[in-house]
Design an enzyme around this catalytic site. Structure first.
Site, PDB file in Angstrom:
ATOM      1  N   ASP A 187      11.246  13.847  54.030  1.00  0.00           N
ATOM      2  CA  ASP A 187      12.406  13.222  53.388  1.00  0.00           C
ATOM      3  C   ASP A 187      13.066  14.147  52.362  1.00  0.00           C
ATOM      4  OD1 ASP A 187      14.223  11.174  52.719  1.00  0.00           O
ATOM      5  OD2 ASP A 187      12.936  10.505  51.078  1.00  0.00           O
ATOM      6  N   GLU A 431       1.042  14.014  53.106  1.00  0.00           N
ATOM      7  CA  GLU A 431       1.220  12.869  54.003  1.00  0.00           C
ATOM      8  C   GLU A 431       1.164  13.242  55.488  1.00  0.00           C
ATOM      9  OE1 GLU A 431       4.652  10.540  52.914  1.00  0.00           O
ATOM     10  OE2 GLU A 431       3.797   9.957  50.999  1.00  0.00           O
ATOM     11  N   TYR A 484       3.692   3.243  47.509  1.00  0.00           N
ATOM     12  CA  TYR A 484       4.976   2.695  47.053  1.00  0.00           C
ATOM     13  C   TYR A 484       4.962   1.169  47.173  1.00  0.00           C
ATOM     14  CZ  TYR A 484       6.774   7.466  46.923  1.00  0.00           C
ATOM     15  OH  TYR A 484       6.980   8.787  46.618  1.00  0.00           O
ATOM     16  N   GLU A 520       1.940  10.243  44.088  1.00  0.00           N
ATOM     17  CA  GLU A 520       3.330   9.777  44.156  1.00  0.00           C
ATOM     18  C   GLU A 520       3.355   8.282  43.932  1.00  0.00           C
ATOM     19  OE1 GLU A 520       5.687  10.629  47.677  1.00  0.00           O
ATOM     20  OE2 GLU A 520       4.873  12.668  47.848  1.00  0.00           O
TER      21      GLU A 520
END
Length: 627
Positions: A187, A431, A484, A520
């Site tokens: 991303d 990731e 997240y 993160e």
């Protein structure tokens, strides 16, 4: 490909000169359907302007955002750069004449370089330096222009790092002829160009090729172990002196391998952990060698920080003291210049980091410029140094071809950054699809290779896989987890965070008994968008999410959580998509480096943590900090 030779940063010394080739280069994108006209017509054989139109392109910079041409913004394929330079005569004469080396800080992604039409180097990988000895090419024709031509290809395949894939759209009723797109599984925007400085530098014909330093210390004495390699001569002598910041010699040595003893050393400490962070000695290495009856001397000076790193089942120790990462993830990304190195931006970012009370960052998701790493060493900013292993999702990206390249990239990264005190841990990936069966062998191999190259630092990779399914986690020293909650999962439901985040930590710790970093977490916020009660994409929601995470961190950092890195330091550009409005908006600063409300929440927190854990008197407050 880069050989086993060293990759010392070019420096001016009494025996070496360097010259930066920044500024304007000639540029052309190869728009032929196969992107291969430049090779078919051999554009490297003569000045680029003679084979077609060229435009000016700044170096260092990404080419994507420089022009008004939409086809260049998203261009995939070969682009061509050229610079003509005149070399000083003293570089081309002498017996023996000096070595002249052409070095690129980085170019994304695959590079072929010619000098005066002669190919001198080929390099795969977008974020690490490469160089070529061009002496034999330039010394034959003193006084004439030296033409440097670079062909650069930003195409990503399942076997590049980062991986990607090219998809051809064959439906003629919907797409033009030869239409293709670059798919990526990460991303951020795949900026391309010559992103870091290009330099020419000289060394004597016999020269110091590489230096490796490791340090150990107790209260009263430190050891600096060194290894020096010399090339270009069979018989050479080496002398070393270590100087403190006042220029006083504190230790001396000689020979290619040995150790220096430093009495009452000043240790390298992280920012906010000591009143004098980032203390650097300088190691001056002098070589003398006979070449063809002539005595040659080479001098190189390497900054050295004396510090130790140790990981236990619950702690991360720097110089034997527990260290808590309160920091950020960054990107090399800004308006217009893309990923191009830019000094005002670099210095602004470090001033913001210190204002924030951040003591660390991860080089998400690729190695950053050496110029940035130099400042981390000097300012005491702790670094988790990450390879470009992001978006490793497809099964074919876990095969032997990908693995071999990943191992080579780790070699290049360690060769570049092995002597940096700021680098306390290597991260081999971000990731990946680490729940896939081949991930076990893949990460076992990459991590073992990394540790063999550098036994002095812990190794990790950053996971977002389920703790019970992750096949790479058994091999890491520190667990780094991205999550997240209430953003990509249960969007809008802040109330699930305490339960889900607590379970995340407890499950990982129960399974592995290794310290954990929240590598993160975050939420997008569009600056100036407000809502109370908080709604997604407002500044209030970003603040509220941070506070929910922080309350769990505060419970778990008493046990085994050793750090928190916000995603992200600043907004950054991504591919276009229905969930991206001019890029990713998870920054606590805007892309222009102005604070959102969340920046002040984080600042209050980081200074509070720093004052709790510091051995400094609590007179260091965020308000007394002006740069």
């Amino acid at each position: 490909a880069a050989g086993p030779a060293g990759m010392l940063q070019p420096r001016d010394t009494p025996s070496r000169e360097r010259r930066e080739l920044g500024g304007l280069w000639s540029f052309r994108a190869d728009l032929s359907p196969g992107r291969d006209a430049g090779f078919a017509q051999r554009w490297y054989r003569r000045p680029l302007r003679q084979s077609g139109p060229v435009i000016d392109m700044p170096v260092p910079a990404s080419f994507n955002d420089i022009t008004q041409d939409p086809s260049l913004e998203n261009y995939i394929g070969w682009v061509w750069y050229e610079k003509e330079v005149l070399l000083p005569l003293r570089w081309l004469q002498g017996d023996p004449a000096p070595r002249v080396v052409l070095r690129f800080g980085s170019a994304h992604y695959y590079s072929i370089v010619w000098v005066n039409g002669v190919q001198v180097v080929e390099h795969e990988g977008g974020h690490l330096p490469f160089e070529a000895d061009i002496s034999s090419v330039v010394q034959g024709s003193p006084g004439t222009l030296c033409r440097i031509t670079v062909a650069l290809n930003n195409t990503l395949t399942p076997h590049t790092l980062p991986p990607g894939s090219i998809q051809y759209m064959s439906d003629k009723s919907r797409y033009p002829k030869n239409y293709f797109v670059q798919n990526i599984k990460f991303d951020f925007f795949n900026y391309a160009g010559i992103h870091r400085p290009v330099v020419l530098y000289t060394t004597p014909a016999a020269y110091i090729d590489d230096i490796t330093v490791t340090t150990t210390s107790s209260d009263s004495v430190a050891t600096v172990q060194y290894q020096v390699s010399v090339l270009g001569s069979t018989g050479s002598s080496l002398s070393l002196s270590l100087r403190d910041q006042e220029g006083k010699v504190v230790a001396t040595g000689d020979g290619p391998v040995g150790e220096l003893k430093v009495l009452n050393p000043i240790l390298w400490w992280p920012y906010l952990m000591h009143e004098n962070p980032g203390y650097l000695y300088s190691l001056e290495v002098k070589m003398q060698a006979q070449v063809g009856g002539v005595l040659l001397e080479d001098v190189y000076t390497l900054p050295v920080g004396i510090r130790t790193v140790h990981v236990t089942s619950t702690q991360f120790l720097i110089n034997g003291r527990p260290f808590y990462f309160h920091g950020v993830n960054k990107h090399e990304d800004a308006d217009i210049r893309g990923k191009g190195l830019d000094w005002p931006l670099i210095v602004k970012d470090f001033n913001l980091l210190r204002w924030l009370g951040a003591n660390s960052f991860r080089t998400s998701h690729y190695p950053y410029a050496e110029e940035i790493m130099d400042l981390c060493d000097a300012y005491g900013i702790v670094v988790i140094d990450e390879s470009p292993g992001v978006g490793i999702k497809l099964p074919e990206s876990f095969g032997n071809k990908s693995l071999q390249h990943h191992l080579a990239v780790m070699e290049e990264l360690i060769r570049r950054d092995k002597n940096r005190p700021s680098v306390v841990m290597w991260s081999v990936a971000n990731e990946p699809a680490s729940e896939l069966p081949p991930a076990a062998h893949y990460f076992k191999t990459v991590i073992a290779h990394t540790k063999a190259l550098d036994p002095s630092r812990p190794v990790t990779f950053v996971t977002d896989a389920n703790y019970a399914l992750d096949r790479g986690a058994p091999y890491v020293d520190v667990i780094c987890v991205n999550s997240y909650f209430s953003w990509y999962h249960d969007p809008g439901h802040l109330e699930v965070i305490p339960l889900q985040l607590t379970a995340q930590f407890e499950n990982w710790y129960k399974t592995y008994q290794k310290p954990i970093i929240q590598s993160e977490y975050g939420a997008d916020s569009v600056p100036g968008l407000h809502s109370d009660p908080p709604l997604m994409f407002t500044e209030e929601y970003q603040k509220a999410m941070l506070r929910e995470y922080h309350s769990v961190f505060d419970k778990k950092r008493k046990e085994y959580v050793i750090g928190e890195l916000i995603w992200n330091f600043a907004d950054f550009m991504t591919n276009q998509g229905t969930t991206r409005v001019l890029g990713n908006k998870k920054g606590i600063f805007t892309r222009q480096r102005q604070p959102k409300a969340a920046a002040f929440v984080l600042r209050d927190r980081y200074w509070k943590i720093a004052n709790e854990s510091s051995c400094l008197p609590p007179v260091i407050t965020s308000h007394s900090f002006f740069l």
